[in-house]
Design a protein around this motif. Structure first.
Motif, PDB file in Angstrom:
ATOM      1  N   UNK A  97       0.842  -1.177   0.048  1.00  0.00           N
ATOM      2  CA  UNK A  97       0.037   0.037   0.037  1.00  0.00           C
ATOM      3  C   UNK A  97       0.845   1.241  -0.001  1.00  0.00           C
ATOM      4  N   UNK A  98       1.859   1.189   0.766  1.00  0.00           N
ATOM      5  CA  UNK A  98       2.648   2.451   0.905  1.00  0.00           C
ATOM      6  C   UNK A  98       3.566   2.839  -0.420  1.00  0.00           C
ATOM      7  N   UNK A  99       3.537   1.989  -1.464  1.00  0.00           N
ATOM      8  CA  UNK A  99       4.108   2.294  -2.631  1.00  0.00           C
ATOM      9  C   UNK A  99       3.583   3.660  -3.366  1.00  0.00           C
ATOM     10  N   UNK A 100       2.217   4.011  -2.994  1.00  0.00           N
ATOM     11  CA  UNK A 100       1.496   5.278  -3.390  1.00  0.00           C
ATOM     12  C   UNK A 100       2.450   6.330  -2.920  1.00  0.00           C
ATOM     13  N   UNK A 101       2.968   6.543  -1.619  1.00  0.00           N
ATOM     14  CA  UNK A 101       4.097   7.314  -1.399  1.00  0.00           C
ATOM     15  C   UNK A 101       5.405   7.512  -2.238  1.00  0.00           C
ATOM     16  N   UNK A 102       5.902   6.238  -2.841  1.00  0.00           N
ATOM     17  CA  UNK A 102       7.183   6.266  -3.353  1.00  0.00           C
ATOM     18  C   UNK A 102       6.939   6.339  -4.998  1.00  0.00           C
TER      19      UNK A 102
END
Length: 158
Positions: A97-102
C-alpha cells in the motif's frame, strides 16, 4: 522485466487488485515487499546529491544514469524467485500500500513500469480498519499498533 506497482491506502483493496493481476499467466507477484519505499527513498537521496554538492566524490562511484541502472538491477533481483515459479511472466507486480508514497521515485527508476493506484471510498476504508481492530481486540492481540486504527491516522493515510 516490466514492473507493475500497486499502491493505495491500507484496507483499500490493494490485495484484491494484486490477486486479480497475478491470476494472469503473464504476471507474477508475491506478498508485500515492505522495503520498496525505503529503497526508493535511498535512491532519491543518492540522486539528490548528484551532481552537487558531492559531485567530485560521487563521480568516482557513479553518475546519474549508472545510479539508476544500479537500483534497477538491485531491485529487479528481488523478483528472481518469482520468475522461476512463473516462467511465462513478463510483468512482475509488487503490491505494498505505501508504494503510493514512493510512486514518483519508482517511476524515475522504472520509467517503463505501470502504477495502479487503488482508491476506495474513505468511509469504507475506515469501516474496514474498524473491523480489523475489532478482530484484534476479540482475539486478545496486544501486539497491534492502536495508533494505526485512530480515525485521524486513517483519514490522513487515505
Amino acid at each position: 522485466m516490466r514492473l507493475i506497482f500497486v499502491g493505495g491506502c491500507e484496507r483499500s483493496g490493494t490485495s484484491l487488485v494484486q490477486k486479480i493481476l497475478t491470476s494472469h499467466s503473464r504476471i507474477a507477484g508475491g506478498p508485500e515487499l515492505v522495503f520498496t519505499g525505503r529503497i526508493a527513498d535511498l535512491y532519491g537521496r543518492m540522486a539528490a546529491n548528484y551532481p552537487a554538492p558531492y559531485a567530485p566524490r560521487i563521480d568516482a562511484f557513479y553518475d546519474g544514469d549508472e545510479l539508476t541502472a544500479a537500483f534497477r538491477s538491485f531491485y529487479g533481483s528481488f523478483f528472481r524467485k518469482l520468475s522461476e515459479k512463473k516462467k511465462d511472466a513478463i510483468y512482475f507486480s509488487e503490491k505494498t500500500p505505501s508504494n503510493i508514497f514512493a510512486a514518483s521515485r519508482l517511476l524515475q527508476i522504472f520509467p517503463d513500469s505501470l502504477f495502479v493506484h487503488v482508491l476506495r471510498d474513505g468511509r469504507d476504508v475506515l469501516a474496514s480498519h474498524r473491523d480489523v481492530q475489532k478482530r484484534f481486540e476479540a482475539a486478545g492481540e496486544a501486539s497491534y499498533n492502536r495508533a494505526t486504527f485512530k480515525t485521524r491516522h486513517i483519514c490522513a493515510r487515505w
